[in-house]
Design an enzyme around this catalytic site. Structure first.
Site, PDB file in Angstrom:
ATOM      1  N   TYR A  25       0.857  -1.191   0.000  1.00  8.08           N
ATOM      2  CA  TYR A  25       0.000   0.000   0.000  1.00  8.08           C
ATOM      3  C   TYR A  25       0.889   1.236   0.000  1.00  8.08           C
ATOM      4  CZ  TYR A  25      -3.283   3.542   1.607  1.00  8.08           C
ATOM      5  OH  TYR A  25      -4.041   4.670   1.718  1.00  8.08           O
ATOM      6  N   GLU A  50      -3.523   7.296  -4.179  1.00  5.96           N
ATOM      7  CA  GLU A  50      -3.405   6.039  -3.439  1.00  5.96           C
ATOM      8  C   GLU A  50      -3.166   4.912  -4.432  1.00  5.96           C
ATOM      9  OE1 GLU A  50      -6.153   4.595   0.111  1.00  5.96           O
ATOM     10  OE2 GLU A  50      -6.969   4.001  -1.827  1.00  5.96           O
TER      11      GLU A  50
END
Ligand code: GDP
Ligand code: MN
Length: 391
Positions: free
Chosen positions: A109, A197
């Site tokens: 992530y 993101e």
């Protein structure tokens, strides 16, 4: 402003972000053409909506053959996809993105955002990327690592090197991840984004690092600096009330509650929302009437509030200044009520310039308003009224 995954990927590809090859399709036939153009399979067919959680909701479909690509596209296109982030109604899938599937060995992530408490742009990273990131990071906050950026967006190379160590990366994969982090941070600052993101950032079986999914949000308040981004807006994905408000230059955000709020000044508006919460109520909207607002703009804003089916009461909390005076706001409210009947209690606290005229205009128009002298009692009255109406 939210971007679709394919738009964010196209934008970031220009900055050098490594991505799987992909192409858009609006029909099943186009999806097959897209897959053919990409090269040999397998492929992934991905619903393009402004919401995450698509994988778990069946919005990301693997396809081993062109026939499967066609089936997947046919299934997704025209359907409504409900994910954990959309609400039960879901979103209409108008387009799919067909991508070359990659063999994922690890999911990382990576995000760039504004850390408000530090007042800096920050890169956030976790080794536990993928669809469970929210649960994993909540269960183990230590698993999320942070590196702050300089004003230019540059990240310190030594800090990034240490970060890749925390993520369990070494060698070429670590170097690639460092480059990707710098790329994302630079793009974030360049584009005036409020979020980029990448989840997952995949390390493939071959040791390549690629951005499998990208979510990007642009800061609306900086869009004037990037006129070309306006073309990326997908009006179907935006709140129709907020879009209408924008046309009238009103700062309007829909919220979940039932008390409509008419306030001038963003600070007073936020304080008003806080106060309603404090008294156990729930605001239906944020609305900041700007000093240069006209009677017509106020009327439009008021009608947006009236149009909310959840509405149980309206709180007007205004402070008349030198430019926007209380009477202009009262005239706007009166105009709105002459077009759309007021069916819920209206509580008005007006202070400052022309506060008396405001009261005269509303009572003169036989608008059933209840007047309060200060913010606290106005908020308490509004909360009481909303509860009575709800009962
Ligand atoms: P989201 O659920 O809306 O965040 O959509 P994603 O694009 O992140 O896809 C969800 C999940 O599908 C990812 O976390 C991956 O595990 C998986 N996925 C997506 N693309 C690929 C791919 O090309 N190969 C493999 N093996 N998995 C993929
Ligand atoms: Mn994702």
């Amino acid at each position: 402003m939210n971007l679709h995954e394919f738009q964010a990927k196209a934008l970031l590809q220009d900055y050098g972000l490594p991505l799987p090859a992909g192409a858009m399709a609006a029909t099943a036939a186009e999806a097959v053409t897209a897959a053919r153009g990409i090269g040999a399979g397998p492929w992934v067919v991905k619903a393009q909506i402004h919401a995450g959680g698509r994988g778990k909701a069946g919005g990301v479909i693997s396809a081993a053959s062109l026939a499967e690509v066609e089936q997947a596209a046919a299934r997704l296109l025209g359907s409504r996809l409900a994910t954990a982030q959309t609400g039960a109604d879901g979103r209409l899938v108008k387009q799919v993105y067909v991508e070359s599937a990659c063999a994922i060995a690890r999911e990382i992530y990576l995000a760039v955002l504004v850390d408000r408490s530090a007042g800096k742009v920050a890169l956030m990273a976790s080794a536990a990327g993928g669809a469970e990131i929210e649960a994993e990071s909540a269960a183990d906050p230590q698993s999320v690592h942070r590196v702050f950026a300089a004003g230019s967006g540059a990240l310190d190379p030594d800090e990034l090197q240490a970060l890749t160590g925390h993520l369990g990366l070494a060698g070429e994969a670590a170097d690639q991840t460092v480059r990707i982090a710098q790329t994302l941070s630079k793009a974030f600052v360049d584009c005036d984004a409020s979020l980029i993101e990448v989840n997952p950032l995949a390390v493939t079986d071959d040791g390549e690092v690629v951005a499998v999914d990208v979510k990007m949000i642009l800061d609306d308040n900086a869009l004037f600096r990037h006129p070309k981004f306006e073309a990326l807006r997908d009006q179907d994905e935006e709140d129709p009330v907020e879009l209408e408000a924008k046309r009238y230059e009103l700062n309007f955000v829909n919220l979940e509650g039932d008390i409509g709020c008419v306030v001038n000044g963003a600070g007073l508006a936020l304080a008003t929302l806080d106060l309603l919460k404090e008294y156990g109520g729930a605001p239906a909207n944020f609305m900041d009437i700007r000093p240069v607002a006209t009677r017509d703009q106020v009327a439009t804003g008021f009608e947006m509030i009236l149009a909310n089916p959840r509405l149980k009461a309206i709180l007007v909390n205004i402070y008349g200044g030198g430019v926007l005076r209380c009477d202009t706001i009262a005239e706007g409210i009166a105009l709105a009520c002459s077009r759309t009947p007021l069916a819920v209690p209206l509580i008005v606290r007006a202070a400052g310039t022309n506060m008396e005229i405001c009261r005269k205009i509303l009572t003169g128009q036989r608008i059933a308003a209840q007047f309060a002298d200060d913010m606290g009692s106005a908020a308490a009255l509004a909360v009481d009224a909303s509860k009575r109406e709800a009962a």
